[in-house]
Motif scaffolding. Structure first.
Motif, mmCIF file in Angstrom:
data_model
loop_
_atom_site.group_PDB
_atom_site.id
_atom_site.type_symbol
_atom_site.label_atom_id
_atom_site.label_comp_id
_atom_site.label_asym_id
_atom_site.label_seq_id
_atom_site.Cartn_x
_atom_site.Cartn_y
_atom_site.Cartn_z
ATOM 1 N N LEU A 5 0.728 -1.144 -0.036
ATOM 2 C CA LEU A 5 0.064 0.019 0.065
ATOM 3 C C LEU A 5 0.702 1.295 0.164
ATOM 4 C CD1 LEU A 5 -2.749 1.318 0.192
ATOM 5 C CD2 LEU A 5 -2.702 1.088 2.682
ATOM 6 N N ALA A 6 1.891 1.387 1.048
ATOM 7 C CA ALA A 6 2.914 2.433 0.798
ATOM 8 C C ALA A 6 3.453 2.658 -0.608
ATOM 9 C CB ALA A 6 4.074 2.264 1.929
ATOM 10 N N VAL A 7 3.863 1.608 -1.380
ATOM 11 C CA VAL A 7 4.579 1.698 -2.688
ATOM 12 C C VAL A 7 3.509 2.250 -3.414
ATOM 13 C CG1 VAL A 7 5.483 0.441 -4.430
ATOM 14 C CG2 VAL A 7 6.331 -0.048 -2.072
ATOM 15 N N VAL A 8 2.283 1.725 -3.496
ATOM 16 C CA VAL A 8 1.202 2.325 -4.322
ATOM 17 C C VAL A 8 0.900 3.701 -4.070
ATOM 18 C CG1 VAL A 8 -1.112 1.906 -5.103
ATOM 19 C CG2 VAL A 8 0.328 -0.099 -4.787
ATOM 20 N N LEU A 9 1.063 4.253 -3.074
ATOM 21 C CA LEU A 9 0.734 5.576 -2.889
ATOM 22 C C LEU A 9 1.790 6.348 -3.026
ATOM 23 C CD1 LEU A 9 -0.863 5.372 0.819
ATOM 24 C CD2 LEU A 9 -1.921 5.975 -1.184
ATOM 25 N N MET A 10 2.903 5.930 -2.881
ATOM 26 C CA MET A 10 4.198 6.524 -3.364
ATOM 27 C C MET A 10 4.309 6.851 -4.799
ATOM 28 S SD MET A 10 7.405 5.693 -0.679
ATOM 29 C CE MET A 10 7.823 4.297 -1.513
ATOM 30 N N VAL A 15 3.680 10.002 -9.740
ATOM 31 C CA VAL A 15 3.241 9.912 -11.164
ATOM 32 C C VAL A 15 2.168 11.156 -11.439
ATOM 33 C CG1 VAL A 15 1.763 9.003 -12.909
ATOM 34 C CG2 VAL A 15 3.628 7.361 -11.715
ATOM 35 N N GLY A 16 1.396 11.476 -10.302
ATOM 36 C CA GLY A 16 0.367 12.312 -10.348
ATOM 37 C C GLY A 16 1.309 13.680 -10.397
ATOM 38 N N ALA A 17 2.197 13.843 -9.699
ATOM 39 C CA ALA A 17 3.008 15.127 -9.744
ATOM 40 C C ALA A 17 3.955 15.393 -10.594
ATOM 41 C CB ALA A 17 3.776 15.301 -8.086
ATOM 42 N N ALA A 18 4.228 14.413 -11.562
ATOM 43 C CA ALA A 18 5.178 14.700 -12.552
ATOM 44 C C ALA A 18 4.644 15.280 -13.717
ATOM 45 C CB ALA A 18 5.641 13.046 -12.903
ATOM 46 N N ALA A 19 5.560 15.873 -14.677
ATOM 47 C CA ALA A 19 5.121 16.313 -15.754
ATOM 48 C C ALA A 19 4.509 15.212 -16.777
ATOM 49 C CB ALA A 19 6.313 17.144 -16.497
ATOM 50 N N LYS A 50 10.348 0.244 -11.810
ATOM 51 C CA LYS A 50 9.762 -1.221 -11.246
ATOM 52 C C LYS A 50 8.575 -0.841 -10.327
ATOM 53 C CE LYS A 50 11.057 -4.799 -12.096
ATOM 54 N NZ LYS A 50 10.648 -5.773 -13.018
ATOM 55 N N ALA A 51 8.449 -0.163 -9.512
ATOM 56 C CA ALA A 51 7.164 -0.048 -8.687
ATOM 57 C C ALA A 51 6.106 0.618 -9.565
ATOM 58 C CB ALA A 51 7.825 1.401 -7.890
ATOM 59 N N ALA A 52 6.331 1.409 -10.555
ATOM 60 C CA ALA A 52 5.456 1.662 -11.426
ATOM 61 C C ALA A 52 4.819 0.646 -12.021
ATOM 62 C CB ALA A 52 5.570 3.040 -12.541
ATOM 63 N N ALA A 53 5.775 -0.420 -12.378
ATOM 64 C CA ALA A 53 5.301 -1.543 -13.372
ATOM 65 C C ALA A 53 4.597 -2.539 -12.435
ATOM 66 C CB ALA A 53 6.469 -1.899 -13.905
ATOM 67 N N LEU A 54 4.601 -2.473 -11.147
ATOM 68 C CA LEU A 54 4.347 -3.432 -10.184
ATOM 69 C C LEU A 54 2.786 -3.569 -10.521
ATOM 70 C CD1 LEU A 54 5.193 -5.175 -7.769
ATOM 71 C CD2 LEU A 54 4.181 -3.397 -6.220
#
Length: 73
Positions: A5-10, A15-19, A50-54
């Motif tokens: 859950l912590a990884v998904v939130l991070m 991703v939301g804050a990125a350009a 890798k966290a985004a691809a999870l």
């Protein structure tokens, strides 16, 4: 479960804050059916990618634009 859950939130926050993906050209790209080639290249570290691809059907690879430099004429 708390770690996942912590990884998904991070990742969601990053991703939301990125350009937009097209505006960034970092070192690693998320590559898969929905991203094409070279993919979503907004990740400066392999761990971020890798966290985004999870949990998706995507993989991470080096950005060809940063790996091989610019073409010289």
């Amino acid at each position: 479960m708390k770690i996942i859950l912590a990884v998904v939130l991070m990742v969601g926050t990053a991703v939301g804050a990125a350009a937009p993906a097209l505006a960034r050209n970092d070192r690693y790209c998320l590559q898969g059916r929905e991203w094409g080639y070279p993919g979503n290249c907004q990740f400066s570290s392999y761990r971020q990618c890798k966290a985004a691809a999870l949990g998706t059907n995507a993989a991470c690879g080096r950005n060809p634009m940063s790996s091989y430099g610019r073409y010289r004429r």
